[in-house]
Scaffold this motif. Structure first.
Motif, mmCIF file in Angstrom:
data_model
loop_
_atom_site.group_PDB
_atom_site.id
_atom_site.type_symbol
_atom_site.label_atom_id
_atom_site.label_comp_id
_atom_site.label_asym_id
_atom_site.label_seq_id
_atom_site.Cartn_x
_atom_site.Cartn_y
_atom_site.Cartn_z
ATOM 1 N N GLY A 241 0.814 -1.213 0.000
ATOM 2 C CA GLY A 241 0.000 0.000 0.000
ATOM 3 C C GLY A 241 0.843 1.257 0.000
ATOM 4 O O GLY A 241 2.060 1.241 -0.197
ATOM 5 N N ARG A 242 0.158 2.377 0.237
ATOM 6 C CA ARG A 242 0.807 3.693 0.162
ATOM 7 C C ARG A 242 1.469 4.047 1.488
ATOM 8 O O ARG A 242 0.929 3.771 2.557
ATOM 9 C CB ARG A 242 -0.213 4.754 -0.221
ATOM 10 N N ALA A 243 2.643 4.707 1.387
ATOM 11 C CA ALA A 243 3.373 5.068 2.591
ATOM 12 C C ALA A 243 4.358 6.191 2.271
ATOM 13 O O ALA A 243 4.685 6.463 1.109
ATOM 14 C CB ALA A 243 4.121 3.867 3.174
ATOM 15 N N VAL A 244 4.836 6.830 3.325
ATOM 16 C CA VAL A 244 5.815 7.901 3.193
ATOM 17 C C VAL A 244 6.741 7.830 4.403
ATOM 18 O O VAL A 244 6.316 7.471 5.500
ATOM 19 C CB VAL A 244 5.121 9.283 3.092
ATOM 20 N N VAL A 245 8.009 8.142 4.199
ATOM 21 C CA VAL A 245 8.977 8.219 5.295
ATOM 22 C C VAL A 245 9.353 9.685 5.489
ATOM 23 O O VAL A 245 9.741 10.371 4.533
ATOM 24 C CB VAL A 245 10.226 7.373 5.008
ATOM 25 N N VAL A 246 9.227 10.150 6.727
ATOM 26 C CA VAL A 246 9.499 11.555 7.048
ATOM 27 C C VAL A 246 10.469 11.622 8.220
ATOM 28 O O VAL A 246 10.602 10.672 8.999
ATOM 29 C CB VAL A 246 8.204 12.315 7.401
ATOM 30 N N ASP A 247 11.138 12.778 8.342
ATOM 31 C CA ASP A 247 11.979 12.968 9.527
ATOM 32 C C ASP A 247 11.108 13.454 10.684
ATOM 33 O O ASP A 247 9.882 13.540 10.569
ATOM 34 C CB ASP A 247 13.144 13.920 9.227
ATOM 35 N N ARG A 248 11.741 13.772 11.808
ATOM 36 C CA ARG A 248 10.973 14.152 13.001
ATOM 37 C C ARG A 248 10.200 15.446 12.822
ATOM 38 O O ARG A 248 9.284 15.741 13.586
ATOM 39 C CB ARG A 248 11.920 14.268 14.205
ATOM 40 N N HIS A 249 10.559 16.234 11.816
ATOM 41 C CA HIS A 249 9.874 17.495 11.553
ATOM 42 C C HIS A 249 8.877 17.382 10.397
ATOM 43 O O HIS A 249 8.286 18.389 10.000
ATOM 44 C CB HIS A 249 10.896 18.592 11.251
ATOM 45 N N GLY A 250 8.705 16.184 9.858
ATOM 46 C CA GLY A 250 7.741 15.976 8.790
ATOM 47 C C GLY A 250 8.287 16.133 7.392
ATOM 48 O O GLY A 250 7.540 15.965 6.415
ATOM 49 N N GLY A 269 4.516 16.017 19.559
ATOM 50 C CA GLY A 269 4.595 14.870 20.454
ATOM 51 C C GLY A 269 3.978 13.616 19.886
ATOM 52 O O GLY A 269 3.369 12.818 20.612
ATOM 53 N N CYS A 270 4.090 13.411 18.556
ATOM 54 C CA CYS A 270 3.456 12.242 17.939
ATOM 55 C C CYS A 270 4.107 10.952 18.454
ATOM 56 O O CYS A 270 5.285 10.927 18.813
ATOM 57 C CB CYS A 270 3.536 12.313 16.413
ATOM 58 N N ALA A 271 3.312 9.895 18.510
ATOM 59 C CA ALA A 271 3.749 8.617 19.053
ATOM 60 C C ALA A 271 3.377 7.507 18.073
ATOM 61 O O ALA A 271 2.518 7.681 17.205
ATOM 62 C CB ALA A 271 3.092 8.372 20.410
ATOM 63 N N CYS A 283 -3.821 7.412 9.307
ATOM 64 C CA CYS A 283 -2.491 6.840 9.094
ATOM 65 C C CYS A 283 -2.059 6.024 10.305
ATOM 66 O O CYS A 283 -2.627 6.132 11.388
ATOM 67 C CB CYS A 283 -1.451 7.950 8.864
ATOM 68 N N VAL A 284 -1.016 5.226 10.080
ATOM 69 C CA VAL A 284 -0.351 4.509 11.163
ATOM 70 C C VAL A 284 1.114 4.932 11.154
ATOM 71 O O VAL A 284 1.780 4.868 10.124
ATOM 72 C CB VAL A 284 -0.462 2.982 10.987
ATOM 73 N N LEU A 285 1.607 5.373 12.308
ATOM 74 C CA LEU A 285 2.986 5.816 12.438
ATOM 75 C C LEU A 285 3.841 4.720 13.061
ATOM 76 O O LEU A 285 3.456 4.131 14.071
ATOM 77 C CB LEU A 285 3.078 7.071 13.316
ATOM 78 N N GLU A 286 4.984 4.461 12.419
ATOM 79 C CA GLU A 286 5.949 3.505 12.952
ATOM 80 C C GLU A 286 7.307 4.189 13.001
ATOM 81 O O GLU A 286 7.729 4.818 12.033
ATOM 82 C CB GLU A 286 6.022 2.265 12.060
ATOM 83 N N GLY A 290 15.696 8.286 13.164
ATOM 84 C CA GLY A 290 15.681 9.651 12.649
ATOM 85 C C GLY A 290 14.363 10.099 12.064
ATOM 86 O O GLY A 290 14.291 11.183 11.484
ATOM 87 N N GLY A 291 13.301 9.291 12.188
ATOM 88 C CA GLY A 291 12.034 9.729 11.617
ATOM 89 C C GLY A 291 10.923 8.735 11.811
ATOM 90 O O GLY A 291 10.911 7.952 12.770
ATOM 91 N N TRP A 292 9.964 8.748 10.851
ATOM 92 C CA TRP A 292 8.766 7.919 10.946
ATOM 93 C C TRP A 292 8.419 7.297 9.608
ATOM 94 O O TRP A 292 8.607 7.912 8.554
ATOM 95 C CB TRP A 292 7.556 8.774 11.360
ATOM 96 N N LEU A 293 7.923 6.077 9.665
ATOM 97 C CA LEU A 293 7.229 5.474 8.536
ATOM 98 C C LEU A 293 5.752 5.766 8.725
ATOM 99 O O LEU A 293 5.173 5.427 9.763
ATOM 100 C CB LEU A 293 7.455 3.966 8.490
ATOM 101 N N VAL A 294 5.141 6.431 7.751
ATOM 102 C CA VAL A 294 3.714 6.790 7.817
ATOM 103 C C VAL A 294 2.978 5.961 6.775
ATOM 104 O O VAL A 294 3.153 6.165 5.566
ATOM 105 C CB VAL A 294 3.507 8.291 7.546
ATOM 106 N N ARG A 295 2.166 4.994 7.243
ATOM 107 C CA ARG A 295 1.387 4.153 6.344
ATOM 108 C C ARG A 295 -0.053 4.632 6.316
ATOM 109 O O ARG A 295 -0.644 4.911 7.357
ATOM 110 C CB ARG A 295 1.419 2.692 6.804
ATOM 111 N N LEU A 296 -0.615 4.778 5.123
ATOM 112 C CA LEU A 296 -1.998 5.203 5.001
ATOM 113 C C LEU A 296 -2.923 4.049 5.349
ATOM 114 O O LEU A 296 -2.825 2.967 4.767
ATOM 115 C CB LEU A 296 -2.293 5.705 3.591
ATOM 116 N N ALA A 297 -3.826 4.292 6.305
ATOM 117 C CA ALA A 297 -4.807 3.283 6.686
ATOM 118 C C ALA A 297 -6.028 3.409 5.791
ATOM 119 O O ALA A 297 -6.110 4.285 4.922
ATOM 120 C CB ALA A 297 -5.189 3.455 8.154
#
Length: 404
Positions: A241-250, A269-271, A283-286, A290-297
């Motif tokens: 599926g669709r996803a994006v990788v971002v740093d701590r500032h988006g 303060g995202c978790a 979305c689901v954040l993992e 150095g950042g986050w994997l953001v998967r579209l739910a």
């Protein structure tokens, strides 16, 4: 667009004569007499703030200096240690030759570093202008450092433009330092010295070095994104599926199945876990190094609810809520769109905000900034909240009103 830099000393003006004229303006302002000449707007506005705050015009307030341990902690937390070599290379040599000192303060006004002429440092010691002391204008009155922190722009202050009498023997030129990742004010860099050393070009030099320091931070950020991209690509290749990788500032390092975007607004303060992002939806954040994997739910079945108050916008979906701080201007625009659910044209908003229907370029620029943060919440042509979104207006101390 380049920022206009206004030197305190007009070109061709004799410094001593001009200092005497400023002293007369200062004395008249404090005594309530008619001013022989109006101070520059940035100075006059600061003086008004000082009077409201009750700052002593003879001595200022007496700040309690930080301990050496506190100074070390503030240096580490400031985000400025990495640009100190650039600031030193650009300003310390000039400071020593021109009888100045270079001063770097954090966003709260605490003096973190002070380097330059030994003779001027001794004079600064007598003024209490030392490492660990707060030099914000609400403590020591109008000055280039503290007033630049408030005005968020480069400022030169000369002689009796300082609100406190004991500072009239000084001239100072300061420029803000911002984090290029999020625009956050990190602090201010300043050149200060005896009033006789004033020069109109000093402010331009300080501002140029400050911009160079910010460019160094930007380069370091791009290097961090490159490192994160090296982590992101193998991760994204395994994500269905669709996803994006971002740093701590988006800021986006890589995407899969999505149109390329530069930045995604993340909640403070995202978790890890499910969340709702205005630009992407549910979305689901993992966490990643150095950042986050953001998967579209999957798309949420329940309607999205937006709550607006005087300074924040909170978006709530089936998987949680997201709050974003608003500038006064953005809050005003969003309140207008909430009241007028049918939508507003750029001319309508220009008339409402500025009393001038011709100022559509300014409105479009502000709406572009808003849509970067709230792409799935706002629609355009005309500007409006998207269909199917419940909007609730609240005012502090008042009940909430739902706008369908």
């Amino acid at each position: 667009m380049a920022e206009h830099l206004e030197a305190a000393l007009p070109v061709g003006e004799d410094p001593r004569r001009y200092a005497r004229a400023l002293a007369k303006v200062w004395e008249a302002a404090l005594s309530g007499e008619a001013l022989p000449k109006r101070p520059r707007p940035v100075i006059g506005e600061s003086w008004q703030r000082m009077r409201r705050l009750g700052v002593d015009p003879d001595h200022g307030n007496e700040p309690e200096p930080l301990t050496p341990a506190d100074v070390a902690a503030r240096r580490e937390a400031s985000g400025l240690a990495g640009v100190l070599p650039v600031l030193r290379a650009g300003l310390v040599g000039v400071a020593e030759q021109a009888a100045h000192i270079m001063v770097v303060v954090d966003q709260g006004g605490a003096v973190l570093w002070r380097e330059g002429s030994k003779a001027v440092r001794r004079r600064a010691d007598g003024l209490g202008f030392v490492e660990g002391v707060c030099w914000h204008e609400n403590v020591v009155g109008t000055n280039a450092i503290g007033t630049s922190l408030v005005a968020r722009r480069p400022i030169q202050v000369y002689s009796a433009e300082h609100y406190v009498r004991t500072h009239h023997a000084w001239t100072c030129s300061a420029a803000p330092l911002r984090d290029p990742r999020d625009g956050r004010l990190l602090g201010v860099v300043d050149l200060s010295g005896p009033a006789a050393t004033v020069h109109p070009s000093t402010l331009a030099l300080v501002d140029a070095v400050a911009r160079l320091a910010e460019s160094t931070l930007r380069t370091a950020h791009l290097a961090e994104l490159d490192r994160l991209r090296g982590v992101a690509l193998p991760v994204l290749s395994k994500v269905p599926g669709r996803a994006v990788v971002v740093d701590r500032h988006g800021w986006v390092a890589a995407t899969a199945g999505l149109a390329p975007v530069e930045r995604v607004s993340l909640p403070s303060g995202c978790a890890p876990g499910q969340t709702w992002l205005p630009a992407l939806g549910s979305c689901v954040l993992e966490p990643l190094p150095g950042g986050w994997l953001v998967r579209l739910a999957r798309e949420a079945d329940a309607p999205i609810r937006v709550v607006l108050d005087d300074s924040t916008l909170t978006v709530t979906g089936t998987t949680g809520s997201w709050t974003h701080s608003l500038s006064p201007r953005h809050a005003e625009i969003l309140h207008s769109l909430a009241v007028h659910r049918e939508g507003r044209s750029a001319a309508d908003l220009a008339e409402e905000l500025f009393g001038d229907r011709a100022r559509t370029v300014t409105v479009r620029a502000e709406m572009s900034r808003l849509r970067r943060n709230f792409g799935s919440v706002l629609a355009r042509a005309p500007y409006r909240f998207a269909d199917g979104i419940e909007v609730v207006l609240t005012r502090k101390g008042n009940r909430a009103d739902t706008v369908q």
